[in-house]
Write an enzyme that holds these catalytic residues in place. Sequence first.
Site: not given
Length: 467
Positions: A85, A129, A174, A309, A311, A375
């Site tokens: 990606r 992005h 995002e 994504n 985290y 991600e």
Amino acid sequence: MTITTMETRGTVVFPENFVWGAATASYQIEGAAKADGRGPSIWDTFSATPGKVREGDTGEVACDHYHRYRDDVALMKDLGLNAYRFSVAWPRIQPTGSGAANQAGLAFYDRLVDTLLEAGIAPYVTLYHWDLPQALEDLGGWTSRDTSYRFADYAAIMYDRLGDRVSHWTTLNEPWVSAFLGYGNGVHAPGRTSAHDALRAAHHLLLGHGLAASALRSAGAEQIMLVVNSAPVLTPAQVNDPSAAVSEADAAATHRAHALLTRQFLDPALLGRYPEEVLEAAERNGGTAHVLDGDMEIINAPIDLVGINYYNPCVVEDGPGLPADAAWPGSEGVRFATVEAPVTAMGWPIVPSGLSRLLVRLSQDYPRVGLMVTENGAAFDDVVEDGRVHDEARLAYLEGHLRAAHEAIEAGADLRGYLVWSLLDNFEWAEGYGRRFGVVHVDYTTQARTLKDSALWYRDVISRNGL
């Protein structure tokens, strides 16, 4: 075992045809900021502004991927990646954000896609992005409705050039970050600090997504995805104990934060409506005149996948009397809390179980689309010793999150693949080069690449399709 860690024993096998890959972003790795007709982006301007990026770092050279892409694809092939990606730099295609395409910029992505396909790696193209052409920002950026239409034009240009070889297309990466860190609290480009601007930007990003998705689909795109930075919203007690009792006030705080973080984007894109909490926030911050009749139908264009994504979790509790956080218009009365858990070099708590909770909930809330982890990764202070990088902490982080992903699949989540963040150490936005997320170490002086232990481990995971 607590919820902040995952059991690391036992064999798990992922579904047949599960996609294994890695992700990067154009401004973070490409460099060549002035090469072959590329125009300036908002991140060129922002990072060149004193005090905006740690140590004054910029993406002008980054990992020099623009010139070293063949070597980087060879690394991907060595790791056995199924998918890569990457994002296209809009200013490399349209230096001013509109008008005729820059053929030299298109030629770079031609070469990259062809090299990936020769290596047996599927290209996953992300159109945006965060590197908006500066010329469009000068005209209002994402606070201007016109930017949404310029984005759709750019999407059509890219499909016309690459659509014969690329099946997987992502519109936005995002949009919460683009809108609320870029226009709300100003810690990302373009550095504006206005709740009204942030909410307008969020809507126009979604409008651009819908327009681009329709343009891609009408041109023949097979798979279209929207990528969001989502997280389970939990109280401090729930992080380690999912069954912990939650007060009515804390439940209201978590519900509102979830609406502002995730539902603000997925409800319009997948259900065709905004959550009430978002509309109320907009009314308190300049109104909703920017939302026009017909916009929700455009934004609700059919897509195939949602990229996640992840985290760390979002942890909140009731905070009576607190003003809204600058990055969270509408969060009055919500306290953003800390967590007792191990942390990465970014200071982010490591909570693998949050990924499984998130994937299961999203599959339940939005059952008509598949999910992909687009991600997931961690920054640690890596050191090269005798030609090796022993990044045990990252390896443990990735293993914990992959086991969490597998638990989600077993619980019914429609998860199609996992893309590690990131392939390479790179320019980490406002943190500059001081934070390393890659499974491949980059010496920014020599541009030498070194596979970290986590990369060698990930290669084994891919080869056996499991742990």
